[in-house]
Scaffold this motif. Structure first.
Motif, PDB file in Angstrom:
ATOM      1  N   TYR A  50       0.833  -1.209   0.000  1.00  0.00           N
ATOM      2  CA  TYR A  50       0.000   0.000   0.000  1.00  0.00           C
ATOM      3  C   TYR A  50       0.867   1.258   0.000  1.00  0.00           C
ATOM      4  O   TYR A  50       0.671   2.174  -0.807  1.00  0.00           O
ATOM      5  N   THR A  51       1.846   1.301   0.889  1.00  0.00           N
ATOM      6  CA  THR A  51       2.708   2.482   0.997  1.00  0.00           C
ATOM      7  C   THR A  51       3.593   2.647  -0.231  1.00  0.00           C
ATOM      8  O   THR A  51       3.857   3.768  -0.668  1.00  0.00           O
ATOM      9  N   SER A  52       4.051   1.530  -0.798  1.00  0.00           N
ATOM     10  CA  SER A  52       4.945   1.611  -1.952  1.00  0.00           C
ATOM     11  C   SER A  52       4.281   2.305  -3.132  1.00  0.00           C
ATOM     12  O   SER A  52       4.966   2.959  -3.937  1.00  0.00           O
ATOM     13  N   SER A  53       2.964   2.178  -3.261  1.00  0.00           N
ATOM     14  CA  SER A  53       2.283   2.826  -4.379  1.00  0.00           C
ATOM     15  C   SER A  53       2.336   4.346  -4.262  1.00  0.00           C
ATOM     16  O   SER A  53       2.472   5.054  -5.262  1.00  0.00           O
ATOM     17  N   PHE A  54       2.236   4.854  -3.042  1.00  0.00           N
ATOM     18  CA  PHE A  54       2.337   6.295  -2.832  1.00  0.00           C
ATOM     19  C   PHE A  54       3.780   6.773  -2.977  1.00  0.00           C
ATOM     20  O   PHE A  54       4.035   7.855  -3.519  1.00  0.00           O
ATOM     21  N   ILE A  55       4.717   5.976  -2.480  1.00  0.00           N
ATOM     22  CA  ILE A  55       6.121   6.337  -2.614  1.00  0.00           C
ATOM     23  C   ILE A  55       6.526   6.352  -4.085  1.00  0.00           C
ATOM     24  O   ILE A  55       7.328   7.193  -4.516  1.00  0.00           O
ATOM     25  N   ALA A  56       5.981   5.435  -4.879  1.00  0.00           N
ATOM     26  CA  ALA A  56       6.302   5.388  -6.307  1.00  0.00           C
ATOM     27  C   ALA A  56       5.947   6.705  -6.987  1.00  0.00           C
ATOM     28  O   ALA A  56       6.747   7.246  -7.768  1.00  0.00           O
ATOM     29  N   GLU A  57       4.777   7.230  -6.695  1.00  0.00           N
ATOM     30  CA  GLU A  57       4.377   8.500  -7.303  1.00  0.00           C
ATOM     31  C   GLU A  57       5.239   9.648  -6.799  1.00  0.00           C
ATOM     32  O   GLU A  57       5.578  10.565  -7.558  1.00  0.00           O
ATOM     33  N   THR A  58       5.619   9.595  -5.535  1.00  0.00           N
ATOM     34  CA  THR A  58       6.472  10.640  -4.971  1.00  0.00           C
ATOM     35  C   THR A  58       7.851  10.627  -5.621  1.00  0.00           C
ATOM     36  O   THR A  58       8.375  11.677  -6.023  1.00  0.00           O
ATOM     37  N   VAL A  59       8.439   9.442  -5.726  1.00  0.00           N
ATOM     38  CA  VAL A  59       9.769   9.323  -6.319  1.00  0.00           C
ATOM     39  C   VAL A  59       9.734   9.663  -7.805  1.00  0.00           C
ATOM     40  O   VAL A  59      10.653  10.307  -8.330  1.00  0.00           O
ATOM     41  N   ARG A  60       8.685   9.258  -8.488  1.00  0.00           N
ATOM     42  CA  ARG A  60       8.554   9.589  -9.910  1.00  0.00           C
ATOM     43  C   ARG A  60       8.551  11.101 -10.117  1.00  0.00           C
ATOM     44  O   ARG A  60       9.205  11.622 -11.036  1.00  0.00           O
ATOM     45  N   ALA A  61       7.830  11.810  -9.251  1.00  0.00           N
ATOM     46  CA  ALA A  61       7.813  13.274  -9.348  1.00  0.00           C
ATOM     47  C   ALA A  61       9.211  13.847  -9.117  1.00  0.00           C
ATOM     48  O   ALA A  61       9.611  14.818  -9.773  1.00  0.00           O
ATOM     49  N   GLY A  62       9.948  13.229  -8.188  1.00  0.00           N
ATOM     50  CA  GLY A  62      11.309  13.697  -7.933  1.00  0.00           C
ATOM     51  C   GLY A  62      12.221  13.467  -9.123  1.00  0.00           C
ATOM     52  O   GLY A  62      13.037  14.329  -9.473  1.00  0.00           O
ATOM     53  N   ILE A  63      12.088  12.314  -9.762  1.00  0.00           N
ATOM     54  CA  ILE A  63      12.917  12.008 -10.945  1.00  0.00           C
ATOM     55  C   ILE A  63      12.613  12.985 -12.073  1.00  0.00           C
ATOM     56  O   ILE A  63      13.528  13.492 -12.743  1.00  0.00           O
ATOM     57  N   LEU A  64      11.337  13.291 -12.271  1.00  0.00           N
ATOM     58  CA  LEU A  64      10.952  14.223 -13.329  1.00  0.00           C
ATOM     59  C   LEU A  64      11.440  15.636 -13.042  1.00  0.00           C
ATOM     60  O   LEU A  64      11.617  16.442 -13.973  1.00  0.00           O
ATOM     61  N   ALA A  65      11.643  15.946 -11.756  1.00  0.00           N
ATOM     62  CA  ALA A  65      12.102  17.281 -11.391  1.00  0.00           C
ATOM     63  C   ALA A  65      13.605  17.461 -11.602  1.00  0.00           C
ATOM     64  O   ALA A  65      14.099  18.591 -11.609  1.00  0.00           O
ATOM     65  N   VAL A  66      14.331  16.359 -11.752  1.00  0.00           N
ATOM     66  CA  VAL A  66      15.768  16.437 -12.006  1.00  0.00           C
ATOM     67  C   VAL A  66      15.996  16.862 -13.456  1.00  0.00           C
ATOM     68  O   VAL A  66      15.335  16.361 -14.365  1.00  0.00           O
ATOM     69  N   ASP A  67      16.934  17.750 -13.664  1.00  0.00           N
ATOM     70  CA  ASP A  67      17.258  18.231 -15.009  1.00  0.00           C
ATOM     71  C   ASP A  67      17.588  17.045 -15.924  1.00  0.00           C
ATOM     72  O   ASP A  67      18.474  16.248 -15.605  1.00  0.00           O
ATOM     73  N   PRO A  68      16.895  16.899 -17.056  1.00  0.00           N
ATOM     74  CA  PRO A  68      17.187  15.797 -17.985  1.00  0.00           C
ATOM     75  C   PRO A  68      18.647  15.774 -18.438  1.00  0.00           C
ATOM     76  O   PRO A  68      19.171  14.727 -18.821  1.00  0.00           O
ATOM     77  N   GLY A  69      19.300  16.912 -18.391  1.00  0.00           N
ATOM     78  CA  GLY A  69      20.699  16.972 -18.778  1.00  0.00           C
ATOM     79  C   GLY A  69      21.592  16.137 -17.884  1.00  0.00           C
ATOM     80  O   GLY A  69      22.691  15.728 -18.300  1.00  0.00           O
ATOM     81  N   GLN A  70      21.139  15.860 -16.660  1.00  0.00           N
ATOM     82  CA  GLN A  70      21.915  15.022 -15.747  1.00  0.00           C
ATOM     83  C   GLN A  70      22.033  13.598 -16.304  1.00  0.00           C
ATOM     84  O   GLN A  70      23.119  13.014 -16.307  1.00  0.00           O
ATOM     85  N   MET A  71      20.925  13.068 -16.769  1.00  0.00           N
ATOM     86  CA  MET A  71      20.936  11.729 -17.370  1.00  0.00           C
ATOM     87  C   MET A  71      21.742  11.731 -18.664  1.00  0.00           C
ATOM     88  O   MET A  71      22.554  10.814 -18.917  1.00  0.00           O
ATOM     89  N   GLU A  72      21.546  12.735 -19.483  1.00  0.00           N
ATOM     90  CA  GLU A  72      22.260  12.811 -20.761  1.00  0.00           C
ATOM     91  C   GLU A  72      23.764  12.919 -20.542  1.00  0.00           C
ATOM     92  O   GLU A  72      24.558  12.268 -21.242  1.00  0.00           O
ATOM     93  N   GLY A  73      24.162  13.728 -19.574  1.00  0.00           N
ATOM     94  CA  GLY A  73      25.580  13.878 -19.283  1.00  0.00           C
ATOM     95  C   GLY A  73      26.195  12.593 -18.759  1.00  0.00           C
ATOM     96  O   GLY A  73      27.323  12.231 -19.119  1.00  0.00           O
ATOM     97  N   ALA A  74      25.442  11.889 -17.912  1.00  0.00           N
ATOM     98  CA  ALA A  74      25.939  10.623 -17.364  1.00  0.00           C
ATOM     99  C   ALA A  74      26.098   9.588 -18.469  1.00  0.00           C
ATOM    100  O   ALA A  74      27.097   8.864 -18.526  1.00  0.00           O
ATOM    101  N   ARG A  75      25.115   9.515 -19.365  1.00  0.00           N
ATOM    102  CA  ARG A  75      25.206   8.565 -20.466  1.00  0.00           C
ATOM    103  C   ARG A  75      26.353   8.929 -21.399  1.00  0.00           C
ATOM    104  O   ARG A  75      27.047   8.058 -21.930  1.00  0.00           O
ATOM    105  N   ALA A  76      26.573  10.221 -21.603  1.00  0.00           N
ATOM    106  CA  ALA A  76      27.652  10.673 -22.482  1.00  0.00           C
ATOM    107  C   ALA A  76      29.021  10.328 -21.914  1.00  0.00           C
ATOM    108  O   ALA A  76      29.993  10.176 -22.669  1.00  0.00           O
TER     109      ALA A  76
END
Length: 212
Positions: free
Chosen positions: A95-121
């Motif tokens: 039950y709790t994991s479903s709420f945490i999933a939405e919370t963490v997803r929002a946090g991931i989306l708030a991170v600058d996409p350039g962070q992922m691109e730079g890491a992959r590069a």
């Protein structure tokens, strides 16, 4: 009230210990499971996104007691026998994991996409970049809502009382039934919950300020 506690302190401490244990187990695994489904919701694979979305929506929109009862009554009939503590903890975790999933997803989306691109590069795989670059920043962003979820988890652990989980609420019911001092029995339980939730609340505020 003090006399009531002194006469039943072992009962209360047993419930206190079981509540702490269930909360810690559910906290750890709900964070792991929730983070995994949060990542799945953002993957290119449509199938994985659909699976994650279904999981989150199902457990977010079914009452916790129904989820816990499912593992306490239905699962033992068809799969494996579970005691009240185990069934309640599993239900609380999912039950709790479903709420945490939405919370963490929002946090991931708030991170600058350039962070992922730079890491992959720089040669990191998707999972390495997510683990070492994106997720740490996402958790930092969502500390306040995560803290609220952890506090809610502790309070929601009282669902174990309906499953003979021997938690604080269950022990309070036992004491109240034996002594007929209902108000005092539950007042003591309320104090124990404050002992658990207040330090966590203040720690999350401290952590938020420290990482700001």
């Amino acid at each position: 009230m003090i006399t009531l506690f002194l006469d039943n302190w072992q009962t209360y401490l047993t419930g206190f210990g079981n509540t702490i244990l269930a909360s810690i187990i559910a906290l750890v695994f709900s964070l792991i499971i929730g983070s995994a489904f949060a990542i799945m919701e953002l993957l290119p694979s449509r199938l994985l996104r659909v699976i994650a979305h279904i999981y989150i929506e199902v457990f977010r929109n079914i009452p916790l007691l129904v989820v816990a009862m499912f593992f306490y009554i239905v699962v033992p009939q068809y799969v494996v026998k579970l005691d009240g503590f185990t069934a309640g903890t599993i239900g609380l975790t999912l039950y709790t994991s479903s709420f945490i999933a939405e919370t963490v997803r929002a946090g991931i989306l708030a991170v600058d996409p350039g962070q992922m691109e730079g890491a992959r590069a720089n040669g990191l795989t998707y999972w390495q970049a997510m683990r070492y670059i994106v997720l740490p920043q996402a958790y930092k962003i969502v500390i306040p809502p995560l803290g609220n979820q952890f506090i809610n988890l502790i309070k929601n652990s009282s669902v174990l009382a309906f499953l003979a989980g021997f938690d604080l609420m269950y022990q309070a019911q036992t004491v109240a039934s034996a002594t007929f001092k209902t108000f005092s029995a539950y007042f003591i339980v309320g104090f124990f919950y404050l002992v658990l939730t207040l330090p966590l609340s203040y720690y999350m505020r401290y952590l938020e300020k420290k990482l700001a």
